[in-house]
Design a protein around this motif. Structure first.
Motif, PDB file in Angstrom:
ATOM      1  N   ASP A 209      68.668  69.559  -4.188  1.00 42.75           N
ATOM      2  CA  ASP A 209      67.931  70.058  -5.349  1.00 42.75           C
ATOM      3  C   ASP A 209      68.619  71.319  -5.853  1.00 42.75           C
ATOM      4  O   ASP A 209      68.691  72.314  -5.136  1.00 42.75           O
ATOM      5  CB  ASP A 209      66.476  70.359  -4.983  1.00 42.75           C
ATOM      6  N   ARG A 211      68.534  74.459  -8.005  1.00 42.79           N
ATOM      7  CA  ARG A 211      67.436  75.262  -8.550  1.00 42.79           C
ATOM      8  C   ARG A 211      67.601  75.466 -10.060  1.00 42.79           C
ATOM      9  O   ARG A 211      68.614  75.994 -10.530  1.00 42.79           O
ATOM     10  CB  ARG A 211      67.403  76.631  -7.871  1.00 42.79           C
ATOM     11  N   GLY A 212      66.584  75.019 -10.834  1.00 40.86           N
ATOM     12  CA  GLY A 212      66.544  75.226 -12.282  1.00 40.86           C
ATOM     13  C   GLY A 212      67.832  74.851 -12.988  1.00 40.86           C
ATOM     14  O   GLY A 212      68.313  75.619 -13.838  1.00 40.86           O
ATOM     15  N   GLU A 331      72.785  77.342  -7.625  1.00 38.28           N
ATOM     16  CA  GLU A 331      72.418  77.446  -6.218  1.00 38.28           C
ATOM     17  C   GLU A 331      71.489  76.303  -5.827  1.00 38.28           C
ATOM     18  O   GLU A 331      70.740  75.767  -6.652  1.00 38.28           O
ATOM     19  CB  GLU A 331      71.741  78.787  -5.925  1.00 38.28           C
ATOM     20  N   LEU A 332      71.575  75.918  -4.559  1.00 40.54           N
ATOM     21  CA  LEU A 332      70.676  74.906  -4.026  1.00 40.54           C
ATOM     22  C   LEU A 332      69.313  75.531  -3.751  1.00 40.54           C
ATOM     23  O   LEU A 332      69.226  76.674  -3.288  1.00 40.54           O
ATOM     24  CB  LEU A 332      71.242  74.325  -2.729  1.00 40.54           C
ATOM     25  N   HIS A 333      68.267  74.780  -4.057  1.00 37.94           N
ATOM     26  CA  HIS A 333      66.919  75.278  -3.778  1.00 37.94           C
ATOM     27  C   HIS A 333      66.732  75.316  -2.263  1.00 37.94           C
ATOM     28  O   HIS A 333      66.845  74.279  -1.591  1.00 37.94           O
ATOM     29  CB  HIS A 333      65.872  74.367  -4.415  1.00 37.94           C
ATOM     30  N   PRO A 334      66.446  76.482  -1.684  1.00 43.46           N
ATOM     31  CA  PRO A 334      66.398  76.597  -0.227  1.00 43.46           C
ATOM     32  C   PRO A 334      65.274  75.802   0.433  1.00 43.46           C
ATOM     33  O   PRO A 334      65.379  75.430   1.601  1.00 43.46           O
ATOM     34  CB  PRO A 334      66.214  78.102   0.003  1.00 43.46           C
ATOM     35  N   GLU A 335      64.199  75.545  -0.297  1.00 36.22           N
ATOM     36  CA  GLU A 335      63.067  74.820   0.278  1.00 36.22           C
ATOM     37  C   GLU A 335      63.116  73.329  -0.003  1.00 36.22           C
ATOM     38  O   GLU A 335      62.646  72.527   0.815  1.00 36.22           O
ATOM     39  CB  GLU A 335      61.750  75.405  -0.258  1.00 36.22           C
ATOM     40  N   LYS A 336      63.683  72.947  -1.142  1.00 36.71           N
ATOM     41  CA  LYS A 336      63.692  71.533  -1.516  1.00 36.71           C
ATOM     42  C   LYS A 336      64.943  70.791  -1.062  1.00 36.71           C
ATOM     43  O   LYS A 336      64.943  69.552  -1.049  1.00 36.71           O
ATOM     44  CB  LYS A 336      63.536  71.405  -3.037  1.00 36.71           C
ATOM     45  N   THR A 337      66.001  71.501  -0.734  1.00 34.52           N
ATOM     46  CA  THR A 337      67.205  70.854  -0.208  1.00 34.52           C
ATOM     47  C   THR A 337      67.060  70.730   1.300  1.00 34.52           C
ATOM     48  O   THR A 337      66.803  71.719   1.991  1.00 34.52           O
ATOM     49  CB  THR A 337      68.457  71.679  -0.541  1.00 34.52           C
TER      50      THR A 337
END
Length: 492
Positions: A209, A211-212, A331-337
């Protein structure tokens, strides 16, 4: 390109173009045209079938012949009145107007006059992009997603531009990219993922994921990527006008230094171009040069799933991808990746460790679950994401309240389109119960709404069954599993 103007584009060996008749698994590999190539797409949309398609076909052939060719003269294809006319008729007639308040119907009352004027403004550089009207729509997690409503003339020019650029980029895009491309669909991406995970040695899934993503696209890098193929400065300035037009929110114009407003015709193509250079070419090179085990990739816009045979390679890739994205202000979403064990032997290994059932992941509206067929073979179960199902039913309930006193045939036609659209998308094997339940719940909500019209308006279930049978399409399978070769042995 890097910050010093040097090329950051990896050298990627060219594979044979995709064949539309191949198995769905081909979509996870290599470079190729989408099924229904750009020339076919343009021929079906363009009213004048002699001029625009042949011109775009020549562009396509030149792009195929020379992968490094930079096109210096493209704008005249865009401001061609025939191309603009085709773009106008390709728009949705009932779409909401942008900041100018112009509707499709009103613009079409003097269409030829408007298109001549638009063509001349594009030709002499007098065309000005208008700000995008920003609205917010609710997401299933309760947050709001920004959506841009583009002015009508901007939609026309963007659509014409996309038609021209597709003739170039559809020859460049790789086979595992499915989002918003001519002749490609979410279900083809789902089939490619199913085929890859069933026939290749996949034990781990990296659910990515960014981010944005659409709001984080860096304009400077995007223009540099476009310059790999586009040398016509007028076309580049045209795209920059849309990027710099800003958004109108609560009557205030906001200048955007990054991102592409979702809702415009150009945004999906620009996003695909950005990820083609940032992600697609990079991972294609990475798995050819770095990976020892099998690696499969399926990307639909910024929704990405990567399957690995070896956990250590998945972890190494995850780390290097984060660094790669950081170079381009993503950046990769830290919670969704997340990395999860998923594949033919995931259930057995989890049971052996006493960990219960394997984790699931969501992709394109479906929750993917490790399961077994009736004969005990590994099977990926695909079921409608529960939150999405609940959100859709909530929206139906609210709309039924608004339509409380409309005639039954009017409401029935609307509900029929809602159920039909839902079933046509989510009607896949292993999801029959979910689509049947959705249809039942819509009927139940309709009955409750009808019974609230007055104290005498109680509707018996027998009568309701007749209304459901009359207006709501049956819940049936619309998409079947792709034909697969014999599965490979998977090592744990």
């Amino acid at each position: 390109m890097n910050g010093h103007g040097k090329s950051d584009r990896p050298v990627v060996p060219v594979k044979s173009p995709n064949n539309a008749g191949q198995l769905a698994a081909e979509g996870t590999e290599g470079r190729g045209l989408a099924k229904g190539n750009p020339s076919q797409q343009n021929a079906s949309r363009t009213q004048s079938r002699a001029d625009a398609p042949s011109a775009l076909e020549r562009i396509r052939q030149a792009a195929v012949a020379d992968k490094k060719k930079r096109f210096t003269a493209l704008l005249h294809h865009i401001y061609d009145p025939k191309m603009l006319r085709a773009a106008y008729f390709g728009l949705k007639k009932e779409a909401s107007p942008g900041v100018d308040g112009e509707t499709w119907k009103h613009y079409g009352e003097t269409l030829e006059e408007h298109l001549r004027d638009l063509s001349e403004r594009l030709k002499r550089g007098a065309y000005r992009a208008k700000p995008v009207r920003r609205v917010f729509i609710p997401k299933t997690d309760g947050r709001l997603r920004p959506l841009g409503v583009t002015a009508l003339e901007d939609k026309i020019v963007q659509r014409a531009t996309v038609e021209v650029l597709n003739a170039i980029y559809e020859t460049d895009f790789l086979g595992f990219s499915y989002g918003f491309r001519p002749g490609r669909s979410p279900h083809q991406a789902l089939d490619a993922l199913y085929a890859g995970m069933t026939t290749r040695k996949v034990n781990w899934v990296l659910d990515l994921d960014i981010r944005g993503f659409f709001d984080a696209i860096d304009h400077g890098w995007l223009v540099k990527f476009l310059e790999h193929r586009i040398a016509d400065r007028r076309v580049l300035r045209l795209i920059q006008k849309w990027l710099n037009a800003g958004v109108l929110e609560d009557g205030k114009r906001i200048q955007m230094e990054e991102g592409t407003p979702q809702g415009g015709s150009a945004s999906p193509l620009l996003a695909n171009i950005f990820l083609h250079y940032v992600f697609d070419l990079w991972i294609h090179s990475w798995r050819r040069k770095r990976a020892k085990g099998d690696v499969i990739v399926v990307r639909f816009a910024d929704d990405i799933v990567v399957g690995f045979q070896v956990r250590s390679e998945a972890e190494q890739f995850w780390k290097e991808l984060a660094e790669r994205l950081g170079k381009f202000q993503l950046e990769l979403h830290p919670e969704k990746t997340r990395l999860l064990e998923f594949g033919r032997y995931a259930a057995e290994t989890h049971q052996r460790r006493g960990q219960g059932k394997p984790e699931t992941f969501d992709f394109l509206g479906f929750t993917h679950i490790c399961g077994k067929s009736k004969n005990g073979r590994f099977l990926i179960l695909r079921q409608t994401i529960r939150k999405r199902l609940q959100a859709k039913l909530k929206a139906v309930k609210l709309e039924l309240q608004r339509r409380l006193h409309e005639p039954i045939p009017v409401v029935g036609q609307w509900l029929g389109s809602v159920v039909g659209g839902h079933v046509r998308y989510f009607g896949v094997p292993t999801n029959t119960r979910a689509i049947q339940w959705f249809r039942y719940q819509v009927g139940w909500l309709w009955r409750r709404a009808l019974s609230r019209r007055s104290h005498r308006a109680y509707i018996t279930w027998e009568r309701m069954q007749r209304l459901i049978q009359r207006w709501l399409p049956p819940a049936r399978i619309h998409h079947y599993l792709p034909p697969l070769p014999r599965p490979l042995a998977v090592t744990t």
